[in-house]
Design an enzyme around this catalytic site. Structure first.
Site, PDB file in Angstrom:
ATOM      1  N   HIS A 175       0.276  -1.402  -0.057  1.00 24.11           N
ATOM      2  CA  HIS A 175       0.082  -0.095  -0.217  1.00 24.11           C
ATOM      3  C   HIS A 175       1.198   1.336  -0.324  1.00 24.11           C
ATOM      4  CE1 HIS A 175      -3.355   1.952   1.040  1.00 24.11           C
ATOM      5  NE2 HIS A 175      -2.860   3.170   1.624  1.00 24.11           N
ATOM      6  N   GLU A 176       1.421   1.208   0.649  1.00 22.00           N
ATOM      7  CA  GLU A 176       2.569   3.014   0.684  1.00 22.00           C
ATOM      8  C   GLU A 176       3.486   2.414  -0.104  1.00 22.00           C
ATOM      9  OE1 GLU A 176       1.564   4.791   3.093  1.00 22.00           O
ATOM     10  OE2 GLU A 176      -0.042   3.686   4.342  1.00 22.00           O
ATOM     11  N   GLU A 208      -4.344   8.291  -3.233  1.00 29.52           N
ATOM     12  CA  GLU A 208      -5.287   6.481  -2.345  1.00 29.52           C
ATOM     13  C   GLU A 208      -5.348   5.135  -4.127  1.00 29.52           C
ATOM     14  OE1 GLU A 208      -4.905   5.960   0.318  1.00 29.52           O
ATOM     15  OE2 GLU A 208      -5.757   4.421   1.528  1.00 29.52           O
ATOM     16  N   HIS A 239       1.925   4.642  -2.815  1.00 27.60           N
ATOM     17  CA  HIS A 239       1.960   6.259  -2.398  1.00 27.60           C
ATOM     18  C   HIS A 239       3.227   6.301  -2.664  1.00 27.60           C
ATOM     19  CE1 HIS A 239      -2.264   7.121  -0.752  1.00 27.60           C
ATOM     20  NE2 HIS A 239      -1.714   5.855   0.541  1.00 27.60           N
TER      21      HIS A 239
HETATM   22 ZN    ZN Z   1      -3.654   4.578   1.801  1.00 28.28          ZN
END
Ligand code: ZN
Length: 508
Positions: free
Chosen positions: A271-272, A301, A275
């Site tokens: 997830h990161e 996101e 980003h």
């Molecule tokens: Zn996030």
């Protein structure tokens, strides 16, 4: 052709941009390496930086230069400008209007109240004591309503819209309400299929004990393979994973490890990384200006969710990742099959806690928050009635009974620090991710074939070109139409979830 007002703005606004970058690094430091005794001086340092940036951003000369640039608009843009001038002026105008509409007293009172409310919230959550938090939340909601009345313009239907505009330009409650209605109905239908499925995935992978050092080595290799550039970024540990940094060449991401939850560590890392790839892919030649920044929280996101859900939870990914995992933790994972791994990370389950929810029910948790925060800000719900409204909505929308407020309306930090209008950006991220991924599949061919041999650069390169390099040139709606040829729709996400759930639960 000279444009002195624009040149003055570029020079002047570089200072707050740099200050925000410094604040980002200090915020990272606070969560990763700062001794706990440093909390008070760090809060003062951050407050000084915020005040300096705000003074610079609301300098009356900014308003004068913006007017002068407007008058000089006939100058037009250089053909190779790639939207820089118009994007920068649009974002500086928007920021200046919002910042100068807020009285300095209100800004200061909000900052002071929210930092103390956040402390009160942490204590109240520990003790599951809503009564102790209630007076603080009442104060925060009152200040947010004052803020909304300062910021509200003719494009807003209500106070909530004015707050949400700060996180997602153009996002309005009237557009979100039918999206959440449809998601609730269709995800509810999927859950009924899951409930009736005879052979749900086992929890073997989720509960597998794996030494943290092995988990970390595995997660680092995955991050590297997905394309996170460790020469221009770092991966560290923190209680709550996040992405921070100051420039595309210095991006900090964090993750977390527990002895018995490798899927959580991997999901948080990927997830990161999503980003982080967005931040590393922003155009460095436009650094320090809005053109070089992310366009919205929802689009940010979308990048984390796409790598976490569309990629990491796919069969193709696990065809490759199972061998990587075996290299790092052969002794513990040897008993697990490919199905145990792939189906294990795709379990769907009604649950109490948003941050632990699966990819389908996650959106129901956001639907609950959207409805409740709109009612709080627009005056239809009193803070005193929040726990009962929360528990009723969780029973109706997610289908769980909330045993206490710690696992109920006190679970998230957002409202205590004044983040009203933020939650829907998480679901927007899921919607954009599915819509962008569908376009990528149509243009790039069989992506899972590529994942199965550890080939992620084709997808990453496409995202870099389509989403990262444009920075904030295209607003979210325009970006979505350019990439997918259509406005944002529930359809791609529901098609993705339906196919995923039916495959994993053997319902096809
Ligand atoms: Zn996030």
């Amino acid at each position: 052709m000279t444009d002195p007002a624009y040149a003055a703005l570029l020079d002047h606004m570089k200072v707050p941009a740099a200050l925000h970058g410094v604040a980002g690094v200090l915020g990272w430091d606070q969560e990763v390496v700062m001794p706990s005794g440093g909390a008070d001086p760090r809060a003062e340092q951050l407050a000084v930086l915020a005040r300096l940036a705000h003074e610079r951003e609301t300098d009356p000369r900014v308003g004068e230069w913006l007017i002068a640039c407007g008058e000089a608009s006939a100058i037009g843009e250089a053909p190779d400008d790639d939207g820089a001038r118009s994007t920068n002026l649009r974002e500086w105008r928007r920021g200046y209007a919002r910042a100068t509409r807020m009285p300095a007293d209100l800004v200061a009172e909000m900052a002071a109240t929210e930092s103390r409310a956040q402390v009160a919230w942490a204590e109240a959550r520990r003790n599951s004591d809503f009564a102790a938090f209630r007076p603080w939340l009442e104060k925060v909601v009152d200040l947010q309503r004052q803020k909304a009345r300062c910021l509200r313009d003719e494009t807003c239907d209500d106070d909530w819209d004015a707050l949400a505009e700060g996180f997602e330009p153009g996002m309005r409650g009237r557009d979100l309400a039918p999206i959440f209605d449809e998601l609730r109905a269709r995800i509810g239908g999927l859950l009924a299929e899951v409930d009736a499925a005879p052979n749900p995935p086992s929890r073997a992978f989720i509960e597998l004990p794996v030494p943290q050092a092995q988990q970390e080595a595995f997660c680092r290799e995955v991050a590297d393979a997905l394309g996170f550039d460790f020469r221009r970024g770092r991966l560290d540990r923190s209680t709550h994973p996040f992405t921070s940094g100051s420039h595309p060449d210095d991006v900090r991401i964090t993750t977390r490890f527990a002895d018995d939850n490798l899927p959580d560590a991997l999901g948080s890392t990927v997830h990161e990384v999503g980003h982080g790839l967005y931040e590393q892919g922003l155009p460095a030649e436009h650094a320090w200006t809005p053109r070089g920044c992310a366009v919205s929280l929802g689009i940010h996101e979308s990048q984390s969710r796409l790598w976490e859900n569309q990629v990491m939870r796919s069969e193709g990914f696990w065809q490759w990742a199972r061998y990587v995992l075996r290299r790092h933790a052969a002794d513990v994972v040897k008993a697990l099959t490919f199905e145990d791994l792939h189906r294990g990370v795709n379990r769907v389950e009604r649950s109490l806690i948003r941050v632990e929810a699966d990819e389908a029910t996650y959106n129901l948790h956001i639907a609950v928050r959207f409805e409740i925060e709109r009612a709080l800000i627009n005056g239809a719900l009193d803070v005193a009635d929040l726990p009962s409204a929360w528990n009723a909505a969780m029973a109706e929308v997610v289908g769980v009974d909330v045993p206490d407020d710690a696992r109920g309306c006190l679970q998230d930090v957002h409202w205590s620090c004044g983040l009203f209008g933020y939650f829907p950006t998480y679901t927007l991220g899921n919607l954009y991710a599915a819509q962008f991924y569908r376009a990528a599949q149509e243009q790039l061919g069989d992506l899972e074939d590529m994942f199965s041999v550890g080939e992620f650069s084709t997808l990453r390169g496409w995202l870099r070109e389509q989403v990262h390099a444009p920075g904030s040139r295209d607003l979210p709606d325009a970006l979505c139409r350019r990439i997918s040829g259509q406005a944002l729709s529930v359809e791609p996400l529901m098609a993705h979830l339906t196919q995923r759930v039916r495959t994993v639960y053997g319902l096809t």
